[in-house]
Design a protein around this motif. Structure first.
Motif, PDB file in Angstrom:
ATOM      1  N   TRP A  59       0.863  -1.192   0.000  1.00  0.00           N
ATOM      2  CA  TRP A  59       0.000   0.000   0.000  1.00  0.00           C
ATOM      3  C   TRP A  59       0.893   1.233   0.000  1.00  0.00           C
ATOM      4  CZ3 TRP A  59      -5.565   0.183   1.155  1.00  0.00           C
ATOM      5  CH2 TRP A  59      -6.150  -1.085   1.111  1.00  0.00           C
ATOM      6  N   GLU A  63      -2.927   5.482  -0.926  1.00  0.00           N
ATOM      7  CA  GLU A  63      -3.867   4.395  -0.647  1.00  0.00           C
ATOM      8  C   GLU A  63      -4.133   4.278   0.854  1.00  0.00           C
ATOM      9  OE1 GLU A  63      -2.701   1.630  -4.493  1.00  0.00           O
ATOM     10  OE2 GLU A  63      -1.582   1.428  -2.638  1.00  0.00           O
ATOM     11  N   PHE A  66      -6.472   6.972   1.913  1.00  0.00           N
ATOM     12  CA  PHE A  66      -7.833   6.623   1.541  1.00  0.00           C
ATOM     13  C   PHE A  66      -8.443   5.677   2.582  1.00  0.00           C
ATOM     14  CE2 PHE A  66     -10.969   4.190  -0.925  1.00  0.00           C
ATOM     15  CZ  PHE A  66     -11.714   5.232  -1.430  1.00  0.00           C
ATOM     16  N   LEU A  67      -7.654   4.669   2.929  1.00  0.00           N
ATOM     17  CA  LEU A  67      -8.072   3.699   3.945  1.00  0.00           C
ATOM     18  C   LEU A  67      -8.412   4.408   5.255  1.00  0.00           C
ATOM     19  CD1 LEU A  67      -7.968   0.531   4.516  1.00  0.00           C
ATOM     20  CD2 LEU A  67      -5.763   0.990   5.522  1.00  0.00           C
ATOM     21  N   ILE A  70     -11.704   6.616   5.128  1.00  0.00           N
ATOM     22  CA  ILE A  70     -12.967   5.855   5.258  1.00  0.00           C
ATOM     23  C   ILE A  70     -13.259   5.610   6.732  1.00  0.00           C
ATOM     24  CG2 ILE A  70     -14.156   3.688   4.772  1.00  0.00           C
ATOM     25  CD1 ILE A  70     -12.765   3.464   2.213  1.00  0.00           C
ATOM     26  N   LEU A 150     -19.318   2.957  -1.896  1.00  0.00           N
ATOM     27  CA  LEU A 150     -18.611   3.651  -0.817  1.00  0.00           C
ATOM     28  C   LEU A 150     -19.598   4.086   0.266  1.00  0.00           C
ATOM     29  CD1 LEU A 150     -15.962   4.864   0.274  1.00  0.00           C
ATOM     30  CD2 LEU A 150     -16.542   6.974  -0.890  1.00  0.00           C
ATOM     31  N   ASN A 218     -13.104  -0.453   6.958  1.00  0.00           N
ATOM     32  CA  ASN A 218     -12.363   0.248   5.904  1.00  0.00           C
ATOM     33  C   ASN A 218     -11.492  -0.648   5.017  1.00  0.00           C
ATOM     34  OD1 ASN A 218     -10.579  -0.289   7.970  1.00  0.00           O
ATOM     35  ND2 ASN A 218      -9.573   1.695   7.897  1.00  0.00           N
ATOM     36  N   TYR A 219     -10.853  -1.667   5.593  1.00  0.00           N
ATOM     37  CA  TYR A 219      -9.865  -2.424   4.817  1.00  0.00           C
ATOM     38  C   TYR A 219     -10.492  -3.140   3.618  1.00  0.00           C
ATOM     39  CZ  TYR A 219      -6.356  -6.035   3.802  1.00  0.00           C
ATOM     40  OH  TYR A 219      -5.472  -6.874   3.196  1.00  0.00           O
ATOM     41  N   ALA A 222     -12.021  -0.632   1.059  1.00  0.00           N
ATOM     42  CA  ALA A 222     -10.973   0.112   0.351  1.00  0.00           C
ATOM     43  C   ALA A 222     -10.301  -0.783  -0.681  1.00  0.00           C
ATOM     44  CB  ALA A 222      -9.949   0.649   1.333  1.00  0.00           C
ATOM     45  N   LEU A 226     -10.100   0.406  -4.507  1.00  0.00           N
ATOM     46  CA  LEU A 226      -8.781   0.641  -5.091  1.00  0.00           C
ATOM     47  C   LEU A 226      -8.303  -0.543  -5.929  1.00  0.00           C
ATOM     48  CD1 LEU A 226      -7.050   2.247  -1.967  1.00  0.00           C
ATOM     49  CD2 LEU A 226      -8.055   3.421  -3.908  1.00  0.00           C
TER      50      LEU A 226
END
Lengths: 268, 267
Positions: A59, A63, A66-67, A70, A150, A218-219, A222, A226
């Protein structure tokens, strides 16, 4: 009908709460600034960490942002809706919980709408800024489907984290003390999931997926957006996030109601 | 000597008081170990199988993080800042001001008691086991151990003075929310508690070396893994001593100003 009544009531109670908090405008603004800087601080730490190394378990910095965003966004909503449950044990201990039982509405609902923490604007400002920035950097092609996904997984995230708060607070019905569990379970779990789960030992990943399902906050979502791999887990497991949230929350609600039926006032 | 006796009593009382809240100790330890797992995993993933990066071996880096997490446990075991701020807010601090002792010193000695209890019953046994079971880079000479303990202790004092001086700002600003977050972020990043200074971008490292925070975690950790060695050791300890004095006078100054300005809210 009942639903409409409850929604109306919720907004009435909440607007009273907001007006109360706006009396302390300086404190309110300071808290928002504080939250934004605290989250920015974690983001800066991630940046420094990746300055030499570039990658954390496949990652990159954006990225990871982003994680992180969220998690922060769904936590923001969760704070608005459910954070009051963290103080349930204080109410029970002081005997002030009883007042929620003598009113003609659902005690769970009444307790939930008693306090509305407006400072969570800090979470919204931070995460929305990050979403915009990262979308440019990573060239995320937002389609309607992706946006809907999302939003759905953020709802899932709210329900998972909210469910956890409710579940932890329910412990107080049996033991009259639950704050400690917040600091042992919820706080570390939230911090752990700020980083991609793939870096942790398999057993931790497994727990975060199926026992304390924070991986779905989130993981996993995401990874879907992505288009990244989530090793050891089936591809597209992230799509289950809203469902996991719903089931987990209903389960927590059930446990809370069970606790409530066992509740005996501390009295005075 | 008489006055030392007074403060020593606070240490003993705090030690005994911690013994009552045993569940507190366990939950704190659990949380500390989870963060150890987190940072250990992060650094393992950053090295990604490499034996060394930037001249630091993987084993040394892992040791750095474990020592750092141990010291974080030690530093976090004292009276939480909000408890003192709550006393300012409720006006209870007035009671302390009336008594014949120096309040910052009294809290320092009380902290030593609760830290001692937490370290002896929880931190030391667990981390000793970790060091035996795992393959870490332990100091080979007794001298390094001694210097590490000295450096860690001075680091504790620096952290105490800075944090307390900062906490007393609530005398002046009843709401410290925003500044507090900036402060804690600066402390966690610039002290090298989770990322050692040598992995910083150059400009940031240049800022960090002129600040007192590096004395809290970075110096003791780096001494432990032998990254600070030889003549550098004395230089680092000297720097720490310099900062502990500066921070101590800062604390005294803030405290002096604060006690003149006690505003007791409510009645």
């Amino acid at each position: 009908m009942a639903v409409v009544k409850y929604v109306n009531l919720y907004f009435k109670l909440v607007s009273a709460g907001i007006r109360a908090q706006m009396q302390y405008r300086f404190a309110f603004i300071m808290r928002i600034i504080g939250l934004v800087t605290a989250y920015t601080g974690t983001a800066v730490t991630m940046w420094v960490m990746l300055y030499q190394f570039q990658m954390l378990g496949s990652w990159n910095f954006y990225e990871m942002l982003f994680l992180y965003a969220i998690a922060i966004l769904s936590w923001g909503f969760c704070v608005v809706l459910f954070l009051h449950f963290r103080s349930l044990d204080t109410y029970i201990l002081n005997g002030t919980f009883d007042r929620f039982l003598v009113r003609p509405i659902n005690p769970f609902f009444h307790f939930m709408s008693m306090k509305f923490d407006v400072a969570s604007f800090g979470q919204f400002i931070f995460s929305i800024f990050i979403f915009i920035w990262v979308s440019f950097e990573l060239h995320i092609g937002w389609t309607i489907g992706k946006v809907l996904f999302l939003l759905a997984s953020i709802v899932g995230g709210i329900l998972i984290q909210g469910g956890m708060l409710v579940l932890i607070s329910a412990i107080a019905f049996w033991t009259t003390k639950s704050q400690q569990f917040y600091w042992v379970v919820m706080y570390p779990a939230r911090n752990l999931t700020n980083y991609p789960l793939v870096i942790y030992p398999k057993i931790v990943q497994w727990i975060a997926a199926f026992i304390v399902p924070f991986g779905f906050v989130n993981y996993f979502p995401a990874a879907v957006i992505l288009e990244k791999d989530a090793p050891f887990f089936p591809a597209n497991i992230g799509y289950f996030s809203p469902l996991v949230g719903l089931v987990f929350f209903l389960l927590s609600y059930y446990v809370w109601m069970l606790g409530l039926s066992r509740y005996k006032s501390a009295g005075s | 000597m008489q006055s030392f006796h007074i403060y020593w009593t606070f240490t003993k009382k705090a030690f005994l008081r911690s013994a009552v809240y045993r569940f507190d100790v366990w939950s704190r330890l659990g949380s500390n170990l989870i963060f150890l797992l987190m940072w250990g995993s992060i650094w393992t993933a950053l090295y990604a199988g490499r034996e060394e990066a930037g001249g630091i071996s993987f084993q040394a880096m892992l040791t750095y993080i474990v020592v750092s997490q141990f010291l974080t446990g030690v530093n976090g075991a004292g009276t939480p800042l909000w408890e003192i701020q709550e006393k300012v807010r409720t006006g209870d601090i007035a009671l302390e001001l009336m008594r014949p002792f120096n309040v910052p010193l009294r809290y320092l000695f009380a902290d030593l008691g609760s830290v001692a209890f937490y370290a002896i019953t929880a931190l030391l046994p667990i981390y000793a086991i970790l060091f035996i079971v795992m393959d870490f880079a332990l100091p080979t000479s007794l001298w390094t151990w001694v210097i590490f303990i000295v450096a860690a202790f001075i680091g504790f004092l620096i952290r105490y003075c800075i944090e307390m001086a900062f906490g007393l700002l609530s005398f002046f600003l009843v709401e410290t929310g925003g500044i507090e977050d900036v402060f804690y972020f600066a402390m966690s990043l610039l002290s090298g508690s989770v990322i050692p200074l040598w992995f910083f971008p150059e400009w940031l490292a240049n800022i960090a070396v002129y600040l007192p925070f590096q004395g809290i975690y970075y110096i003791p950790n780096a001494i432990f893994i032998g990254e600070i060695a030889g003549g550098e050791i004395l230089l680092s300890i000297g720097l720490q001593i310099f900062w502990v004095f500066v921070c101590f006078f800062l604390l005294r100054f803030v405290w002096h100003k604060a006690s003149l300005k006690v505003v007791v809210q409510g009645g």
